[in-house]
Design an enzyme around this catalytic site. Structure first.
Site, PDB file in Angstrom:
ATOM      1  N   TYR A 297      27.267 -18.803 -47.675  1.00  0.00           N
ATOM      2  CA  TYR A 297      25.988 -19.042 -46.966  1.00  0.00           C
ATOM      3  C   TYR A 297      25.470 -17.770 -46.331  1.00  0.00           C
ATOM      4  O   TYR A 297      26.182 -17.119 -45.585  1.00  0.00           O
ATOM      5  CB  TYR A 297      26.168 -20.099 -45.873  1.00  0.00           C
ATOM      6  CG  TYR A 297      26.518 -21.487 -46.320  1.00  0.00           C
ATOM      7  CD1 TYR A 297      26.408 -21.900 -47.645  1.00  0.00           C
ATOM      8  CD2 TYR A 297      26.983 -22.422 -45.397  1.00  0.00           C
ATOM      9  CE1 TYR A 297      26.747 -23.190 -48.027  1.00  0.00           C
ATOM     10  CE2 TYR A 297      27.327 -23.708 -45.777  1.00  0.00           C
ATOM     11  CZ  TYR A 297      27.206 -24.089 -47.084  1.00  0.00           C
ATOM     12  OH  TYR A 297      27.557 -25.368 -47.455  1.00  0.00           O
TER      13      TYR A 297
ATOM     14  N   GLN B  59      33.949 -33.725 -48.834  1.00  0.00           N
ATOM     15  CA  GLN B  59      32.526 -33.441 -48.619  1.00  0.00           C
ATOM     16  C   GLN B  59      31.726 -33.725 -49.892  1.00  0.00           C
ATOM     17  O   GLN B  59      31.598 -32.870 -50.762  1.00  0.00           O
ATOM     18  CB  GLN B  59      32.355 -31.986 -48.181  1.00  0.00           C
ATOM     19  CG  GLN B  59      31.046 -31.724 -47.467  1.00  0.00           C
ATOM     20  CD  GLN B  59      31.036 -30.372 -46.801  1.00  0.00           C
ATOM     21  OE1 GLN B  59      30.400 -29.448 -47.274  1.00  0.00           O
ATOM     22  NE2 GLN B  59      31.749 -30.242 -45.700  1.00  0.00           N
TER      23      GLN B  59
END
Length: 315
Positions: free
Chosen positions: A53, A182
């Protein structure tokens, strides 16, 4: 204060997890620090990030989110008050998925440097790497846990058969178990999690922190047409949702927003909170007023008619 939920790992999980991919991308330092402070005040102290990210942002190369969180942790001196999850294995740019022991060893140290901490609470395998034996990956995590660099591990985007194999291997060979899962899950993307995957997570008492809860902002209702999203930072993520189903979901959210006197975003989050097996959906924000949807969602109790309307529109 958000309610806490307990996982097998003994990590106290708040009702919502904050998605940190915005830090250093669509949220600058001032806004990132404001958001992190505001989240902590609400008891929403679980921050989810990744080593990649947000490399896709203009001028970025990966690690920007971790570095921003690390700067905040250093300035606020509050590491013990925050749960940090980060990830390894997803390609950065043109690389391939990589869950080899050598790569994990290298990347955890880089993540810890950026985060300015000596451990992470949850370390995720970001994407399955079919070129590496799962035994190698889990053994690498065992070394990190033994060294105090990682508390627990999780798996993101793993096929169900692969996840089953990993958990069986953990039991058989006394290797760390993926405690956190997730999946990509929201009103626009339901099929990959619901059913067998969802039931398996419930049976195994796994902590599910589902991501893209607001479908990259589509479910907030801010984009009414593909043209409105054109040129925006999230255009590449939301353009696939401008379909008859997408518009039907937006219509259902607008109808319920009037009934409950809240935002479509709050309803989308509340829907996720109501789903079996979901421990804490991941949500994100880039502005102060976006946090209002979090507050609204945590107070909403959707009735059966509301859930049925959303389920039917998003089927």
């Amino acid at each position: 204060m958000a309610a806490s939920r307990k996982s097998q790992s003994q990590i106290r999980i708040p009702s919502l997890v904050f998605g940190g991919n915005v830090f250093g991308w669509t949220a600058d330092k001032k806004m990132s620090f404001y958001l992190l402070d505001a989240l902590l005040e609400r008891g929403l102290n679980f921050i989810d990030t990744a080593n990649v990210y947000s490399y896709w942002g203009e001028g970025n190369s990966g690690g920007e989110s971790e570095a921003m969180i690390g700067a905040w942790l250093k300035e606020r001196k509050n590491r013990d008050q925050v749960i940090i999850a980060t990830k390894v294995g997803s390609p950065i740019g043109d690389e391939s998925n990589n869950l080899s022991a050598s790569y994990i060893k290298e990347q955890i140290d880089l993540s810890l440097q950026r985060l300015q901490t000596d451990y992470v609470d949850v370390y995720f395998s970001h994407k399955y790497d079919d070129s590496v034996e799962q035994r190698e990956t889990l053994a690498a995590y065992k070394h990190l846990i033994d060294a105090g660099k990682v508390r627990e591990i999780g798996a993101s985007n793993f096929p169900l058969a692969v996840l089953r194999e990993a958990l069986e291997l953990s039991k058989k060979e006394s290797l760390p178990k993926y405690q956190f899962i997730q999946p990509h899950y929201n009103l626009m993307e339901r099929e990959s999690f619901e059913g067998a995957y969802q039931e398996f997570c419930i049976e195994e008492n796994l902590s599910v922190t589902s991501y893209f809860t607001l479908a990259s902002g589509f479910l907030t209702g801010k984009y009414k047409t593909a043209e409105e999203a054109s040129g925006k930072a999230r255009e590449r993520f939301v353009k696939k949702y401008f379909t008859p189903k997408g518009f039907e979901v937006l219509d259902a959210l607008e109808t319920l927003a009037k009934r409950y006197d809240c935002s479509p975003a709050a309803l989308s989050i509340a829907w996720a909170l109501h789903q079996p097996g979901v421990t804490a959906p991941i949500v994100s924000a880039t502005k102060e007023n976006h946090l209002t949807a979090f507050d609204e969602a945590l107070k909403l109790q959707l009735d059966e008619d509301a859930l049925a309307l959303l389920n039917q529109a998003s089927a």
